[in-house]
Design a protein around this motif. Structure first.
Motif, PDB file in Angstrom:
ATOM      1  N   GLY A   1     -13.871 -35.392  27.932  1.00 38.06           N
ATOM      2  CA  GLY A   1     -14.038 -35.396  26.490  1.00 38.06           C
ATOM      3  C   GLY A   1     -15.044 -34.337  26.096  1.00 38.06           C
ATOM      4  N   ALA A   2     -14.810 -33.714  24.966  1.00 42.59           N
ATOM      5  CA  ALA A   2     -15.764 -32.763  24.399  1.00 42.59           C
ATOM      6  C   ALA A   2     -16.123 -33.252  23.006  1.00 42.59           C
ATOM      7  N   PHE A   3     -17.405 -33.277  22.736  1.00 41.92           N
ATOM      8  CA  PHE A   3     -17.913 -33.780  21.470  1.00 41.92           C
ATOM      9  C   PHE A   3     -18.777 -32.716  20.800  1.00 41.92           C
ATOM     10  N   ALA A   4     -18.565 -32.526  19.517  1.00 42.25           N
ATOM     11  CA  ALA A   4     -19.450 -31.666  18.736  1.00 42.25           C
ATOM     12  C   ALA A   4     -20.842 -32.297  18.764  1.00 42.25           C
ATOM     13  N   PRO A   5     -21.883 -31.480  18.724  1.00 43.86           N
ATOM     14  CA  PRO A   5     -23.236 -32.055  18.778  1.00 43.86           C
ATOM     15  C   PRO A   5     -23.478 -33.168  17.763  1.00 43.86           C
ATOM     16  N   GLY A   6     -22.951 -33.035  16.568  1.00 44.47           N
ATOM     17  CA  GLY A   6     -23.147 -34.053  15.544  1.00 44.47           C
ATOM     18  C   GLY A   6     -22.412 -35.350  15.808  1.00 44.47           C
ATOM     19  N   ALA A   7     -21.451 -35.338  16.732  1.00 51.09           N
ATOM     20  CA  ALA A   7     -20.675 -36.543  17.044  1.00 51.09           C
ATOM     21  C   ALA A   7     -21.256 -37.337  18.212  1.00 51.09           C
TER      22      ALA A   7
END
Length: 128
Positions: A96-102
């Motif tokens: 999984g890859a998550f944006a920093p804000g997520a």
């Protein structure tokens, strides 16, 4: 061996710190399957701040690349800095890859939770 380190890069590391760009280039060329998976998921993060990859690797060699990339703090951290995402990993293939804000969001917490890990199990993946 996890990475194919050129003599020039090794000499540079022996002299002192190397740049992220040099390190990432070594990772990209040494672990091409892992690079393909991680760059694909990292560049596919949607408006919700998430993307994932769930396709099992085609062989043990590719599985090994993915495991080496995500198990190494240095490699994983370099990839996260390069792509500007937080990577999360389940099983032998689910990335999984998550944006920093997520990262503080419900989806991230669910992905990295014990429950999320248990729900992502299957008999086919037992020995991966």
């Amino acid at each position: 061996m996890s990475l194919d380190v050129s003599p020039d890069l090794l000499a540079a590391a022996e002299r002192g710190p190397v740049s992220d760009a040099e390190f990432i280039d070594c990772v990209r060329t040494s672990l091409p399957y892992a690079w393909e998976v991680i760059s694909g998921v990292a560049t596919s993060v949607d408006a919700s701040g998430f993307a994932d990859h769930e396709i099992p690797p085609p062989s043990e060699a590719e599985r090994g690349q993915l495991l080496r990339a995500l198990a190494s703090d240095a490699i994983r951290g370099g990839l996260e800095r390069h792509f500007g995402v937080k990577l999360a990993f389940q099983n032998c293939h689910r990335v999984g890859a998550f944006a920093p804000g997520a990262v503080d969001g419900d989806r991230y917490r669910a992905f990295i939770s014990p429950r999320g890990q248990l729900l992502n199990q299957s008999p086919e993946l037992r020995d991966c």
